[in-house]
Design a protein around this motif. Sequence first.
Motif, short mmCIF file in Angstrom:
data_model
loop_
_atom_site.label_atom_id
_atom_site.label_comp_id
_atom_site.label_asym_id
_atom_site.label_seq_id
_atom_site.Cartn_x
_atom_site.Cartn_y
_atom_site.Cartn_z
N ASP A 79 43.76 -30.45 31.19
CA ASP A 79 44.75 -29.51 30.67
C ASP A 79 44.16 -28.80 29.45
OD1 ASP A 79 48.32 -29.77 29.92
OD2 ASP A 79 47.03 -28.09 30.48
N TYR A 80 43.94 -27.50 29.58
CA TYR A 80 43.27 -26.77 28.52
C TYR A 80 43.53 -25.28 28.71
CZ TYR A 80 39.89 -26.77 32.37
OH TYR A 80 39.30 -26.67 33.61
N TYR A 81 43.04 -24.51 27.76
CA TYR A 81 43.15 -23.05 27.82
C TYR A 81 41.76 -22.45 27.74
CZ TYR A 81 47.92 -24.17 26.40
OH TYR A 81 49.18 -24.71 26.32
N LEU A 82 41.60 -21.32 28.37
CA LEU A 82 40.35 -20.57 28.30
C LEU A 82 40.65 -19.14 27.86
CD1 LEU A 82 38.86 -21.89 31.62
CD2 LEU A 82 37.94 -22.38 29.35
N PHE A 83 39.73 -18.58 27.10
CA PHE A 83 39.94 -17.26 26.52
C PHE A 83 38.67 -16.42 26.64
CE2 PHE A 83 43.72 -18.59 24.12
CZ PHE A 83 43.51 -19.96 23.99
N TRP A 84 38.87 -15.12 26.69
CA TRP A 84 37.79 -14.16 26.46
C TRP A 84 38.19 -13.32 25.24
CZ3 TRP A 84 32.99 -13.75 28.25
CH2 TRP A 84 32.66 -14.42 29.44
N TYR A 85 37.25 -13.28 24.27
CA TYR A 85 37.43 -12.46 23.08
C TYR A 85 36.39 -11.35 23.08
CZ TYR A 85 40.73 -15.55 20.69
OH TYR A 85 41.84 -16.28 20.33
N LYS A 86 36.81 -10.20 22.57
CA LYS A 86 35.93 -9.06 22.40
C LYS A 86 35.66 -8.87 20.91
CE LYS A 86 36.07 -3.99 22.92
NZ LYS A 86 36.90 -2.86 23.40
N GLN A 87 34.38 -8.66 20.56
CA GLN A 87 34.02 -8.39 19.17
C GLN A 87 33.24 -7.08 19.10
OE1 GLN A 87 31.02 -10.80 17.06
NE2 GLN A 87 32.50 -11.02 15.39
N PRO A 88 33.89 -5.99 18.76
CA PRO A 88 33.18 -4.71 18.60
C PRO A 88 32.37 -4.71 17.31
CG PRO A 88 35.52 -4.48 18.07
CD PRO A 88 35.32 -5.89 18.54
N PRO A 89 31.61 -3.65 17.05
CA PRO A 89 30.80 -3.61 15.82
C PRO A 89 31.62 -3.79 14.54
CG PRO A 89 30.08 -1.94 17.35
CD PRO A 89 31.31 -2.54 17.96
N SER A 90 32.89 -3.55 14.57
CA SER A 90 33.75 -3.76 13.40
C SER A 90 33.89 -5.23 13.03
CB SER A 90 35.14 -3.17 13.64
OG SER A 90 35.80 -3.90 14.68
N ARG A 91 33.44 -6.13 13.90
CA ARG A 91 33.49 -7.59 13.74
C ARG A 91 34.86 -8.19 14.05
NH1 ARG A 91 30.73 -7.71 8.26
NH2 ARG A 91 32.80 -8.32 7.51
N GLN A 92 35.86 -7.36 14.25
CA GLN A 92 37.18 -7.90 14.53
C GLN A 92 37.18 -8.68 15.84
OE1 GLN A 92 39.68 -7.58 12.24
NE2 GLN A 92 40.83 -9.02 13.48
N MET A 93 37.81 -9.84 15.87
CA MET A 93 37.92 -10.64 17.09
C MET A 93 39.21 -10.25 17.81
SD MET A 93 35.30 -12.67 17.35
CE MET A 93 35.76 -14.10 18.30
N ILE A 94 39.07 -9.75 19.03
CA ILE A 94 40.21 -9.24 19.78
C ILE A 94 40.38 -10.05 21.05
CG2 ILE A 94 41.17 -7.21 20.95
CD1 ILE A 94 39.21 -5.54 19.14
N LEU A 95 41.55 -10.63 21.24
CA LEU A 95 41.81 -11.39 22.45
C LEU A 95 41.90 -10.43 23.64
CD1 LEU A 95 42.52 -14.06 23.86
CD2 LEU A 95 44.93 -13.57 23.32
N VAL A 96 41.10 -10.70 24.66
CA VAL A 96 41.10 -9.87 25.85
C VAL A 96 42.02 -10.45 26.92
CG1 VAL A 96 39.68 -8.98 27.75
CG2 VAL A 96 38.74 -9.07 25.42
N ILE A 97 41.85 -11.75 27.17
CA ILE A 97 42.60 -12.37 28.25
C ILE A 97 42.58 -13.88 28.07
CG2 ILE A 97 40.67 -12.64 29.86
CD1 ILE A 97 42.57 -11.46 32.04
N ARG A 98 43.56 -14.57 28.58
CA ARG A 98 43.64 -16.02 28.46
C ARG A 98 44.07 -16.60 29.80
NH1 ARG A 98 47.76 -13.56 25.87
NH2 ARG A 98 49.79 -13.86 26.80
N GLN A 99 43.69 -17.86 30.00
CA GLN A 99 44.02 -18.57 31.24
C GLN A 99 44.44 -19.98 30.89
OE1 GLN A 99 43.48 -17.43 34.69
NE2 GLN A 99 44.56 -19.30 35.23
#
Lengths: 113, 116
Positions: B31-51
């Motif tokens: 039982d767990y979660y998986l994520f994809w994060y996007k980091q553009p050149p601005s360094r901000q961490m942006i959640l793309v999608i989760r499962q």
Amino acid sequence: NAGVTQTPKFRILKIGQSMTLQCTQDMNHNYMYWYRQDPGMGLKLIYYSVGAGITDKGEVPNGYNVSRSTTEDFPLRLELAAPSQTSVYFCASRTGRSNYGYTFGSGTRLTVV
Amino acid sequence: AQTVTQSQPEMSVQEAETVTLSCTYDTSESDYYLFWYKQPPSRQMILVIRQEAYKQQNATENRFSVNFQKAAKSFSLKISDSQLGDAAMYFCAYRSRMEYGNKLVFGAGTILRVKS
């Protein structure tokens, strides 16, 4: 709503100096984290906190200290800076109730020379 | 301890084409979660999608979708109709549902370049 605020955004330190990276969140999140990101690498956990007065070591805690006297603030202290601590540091927070919902700060780029 | 592996340091895609980023993970938990994060050149961490691991259906968010293979411990991200704004570093991340601290474990990241 400012989210997670990190200061400073950039800093250059000399070897042996000390400094504190500030992290503040205004979302009343219980959980807070400090990560470091080295070039070409993922984020590695330094320290984390599940609430005021509680802190725990992460994967790479050596050379760092933290405190959590309030829900809002989670400062990271670097003692005797070393070149190996050159990195980008991220603070993050989340509520304990959500299944996800991590909020990240914009990072602090630290260079130790 | 859980580990996350992203075997592609860099990927390139032509604008409007489709690209798939790979991620594998190692855990003994169910039982767990998986994520994809996007980091553009601005360094901000942006959640793309989760499962969520207990959901068999693959997550989808607009042009982003995942292929979650629980038995194989694989979690790939597919970006359809790639846009110039998709160029960034992408991180795969894992979070245990029950482990104290709800810590995210990250892969090393994949740099995605989008060609016009």
